[in-house]
Design a protein around this motif. Structure first.
Motif, PDB file in Angstrom:
ATOM      1  N   LYS A  49       0.524  -1.033  -0.037  1.00 27.29           N
ATOM      2  CA  LYS A  49      -0.072  -0.414   0.207  1.00 27.29           C
ATOM      3  C   LYS A  49       1.018   1.143  -0.351  1.00 27.29           C
ATOM      4  CE  LYS A  49      -3.350   0.620   0.864  1.00 27.29           C
ATOM      5  NZ  LYS A  49      -4.610   1.045  -0.382  1.00 27.29           N
ATOM      6  N   ALA A  50       2.221   1.301   0.890  1.00 33.18           N
ATOM      7  CA  ALA A  50       2.792   2.505   0.941  1.00 33.18           C
ATOM      8  C   ALA A  50       3.283   2.236  -0.764  1.00 33.18           C
ATOM      9  CB  ALA A  50       3.959   2.020   1.907  1.00 33.18           C
ATOM     10  N   ASN A  51       4.258   1.795  -1.531  1.00 35.13           N
ATOM     11  CA  ASN A  51       4.577   1.859  -2.658  1.00 35.13           C
ATOM     12  C   ASN A  51       2.698   1.760  -3.779  1.00 35.13           C
ATOM     13  OD1 ASN A  51       7.068   1.274  -1.753  1.00 35.13           O
ATOM     14  ND2 ASN A  51       6.575  -1.103  -2.051  1.00 35.13           N
ATOM     15  N   ASN A  52       1.759   2.495  -3.336  1.00 35.30           N
ATOM     16  CA  ASN A  52       0.881   2.898  -4.577  1.00 35.30           C
ATOM     17  C   ASN A  52       0.306   1.777  -5.018  1.00 35.30           C
ATOM     18  OD1 ASN A  52       1.460   5.376  -4.077  1.00 35.30           O
ATOM     19  ND2 ASN A  52       2.847   5.360  -5.568  1.00 35.30           N
ATOM     20  N   SER A  53      -0.028   0.108  -4.558  1.00 32.79           N
ATOM     21  CA  SER A  53      -0.854  -0.173  -4.731  1.00 32.79           C
ATOM     22  C   SER A  53      -2.232  -0.570  -3.943  1.00 32.79           C
ATOM     23  CB  SER A  53      -0.295  -1.848  -4.283  1.00 32.79           C
ATOM     24  OG  SER A  53       1.101  -2.611  -4.692  1.00 32.79           O
ATOM     25  N   SER A  54      -3.152  -1.487  -4.894  1.00 32.92           N
ATOM     26  CA  SER A  54      -4.287  -0.853  -4.341  1.00 32.92           C
ATOM     27  C   SER A  54      -4.811  -2.078  -3.054  1.00 32.92           C
ATOM     28  CB  SER A  54      -5.992  -1.001  -5.141  1.00 32.92           C
ATOM     29  OG  SER A  54      -5.349  -2.582  -5.580  1.00 32.92           O
ATOM     30  N   ASP A  55      -5.673  -1.972  -2.302  1.00 30.48           N
ATOM     31  CA  ASP A  55      -6.310  -3.520  -1.520  1.00 30.48           C
ATOM     32  C   ASP A  55      -5.747  -4.094  -1.935  1.00 30.48           C
ATOM     33  OD1 ASP A  55      -6.265  -1.909   0.414  1.00 30.48           O
ATOM     34  OD2 ASP A  55      -8.470  -2.065   0.645  1.00 30.48           O
ATOM     35  N   GLU A  57      -4.144  -5.266  -5.257  1.00 30.02           N
ATOM     36  CA  GLU A  57      -3.464  -5.528  -5.607  1.00 30.02           C
ATOM     37  C   GLU A  57      -1.782  -5.828  -5.083  1.00 30.02           C
ATOM     38  OE1 GLU A  57      -3.047  -2.762  -9.720  1.00 30.02           O
ATOM     39  OE2 GLU A  57      -2.790  -1.629  -7.432  1.00 30.02           O
TER      40      GLU A  57
END
Length: 92
Positions: A49-55, A57
């Motif tokens: 999530k911190a690396n801009n993935s969605s839940d 992903e």
């Protein structure tokens, strides 16, 4: 007897064979029993999530998520997502 019999991947595969589930629940949380205070799955989910993935992903990036996806449970539904607890359902 296989030395892999007690690995998480083996246990998931056996459960799938024996029980034929339609959904597998990923439940990752903070709890004192973990050395870091939270499960490895929760830590890796938060990193995703911190690396801009969605839940959706981030869930398959976790150790258990990788096992579930490898066994064909590659669709993910968010049930709960708080800083202390994440519940995801994996299904085919």
């Amino acid at each position: 007897m296989s030395i892999f019999k007690h690995t998480p991947s083996y246990r998931v595969k056996q459960a799938i064979i024996e029980d034929s589930p339609k959904v597998i629940k990923g439940w990752w949380k903070k709890q004192d029993i973990y050395t870091s205070g939270e499960s490895t799955n929760l830590t890796i989910f938060k990193e995703g999530k911190a690396n801009n993935s969605s839940d959706i992903e981030a869930a398959p990036q976790t150790p258990s998520g990788k096992i579930f996806v490898r066994e064909g449970f590659d669709k993910v539904k968010v049930i709960k997502n708080t800083p202390d607890e994440v519940i995801m359902h994996f299904f085919k």
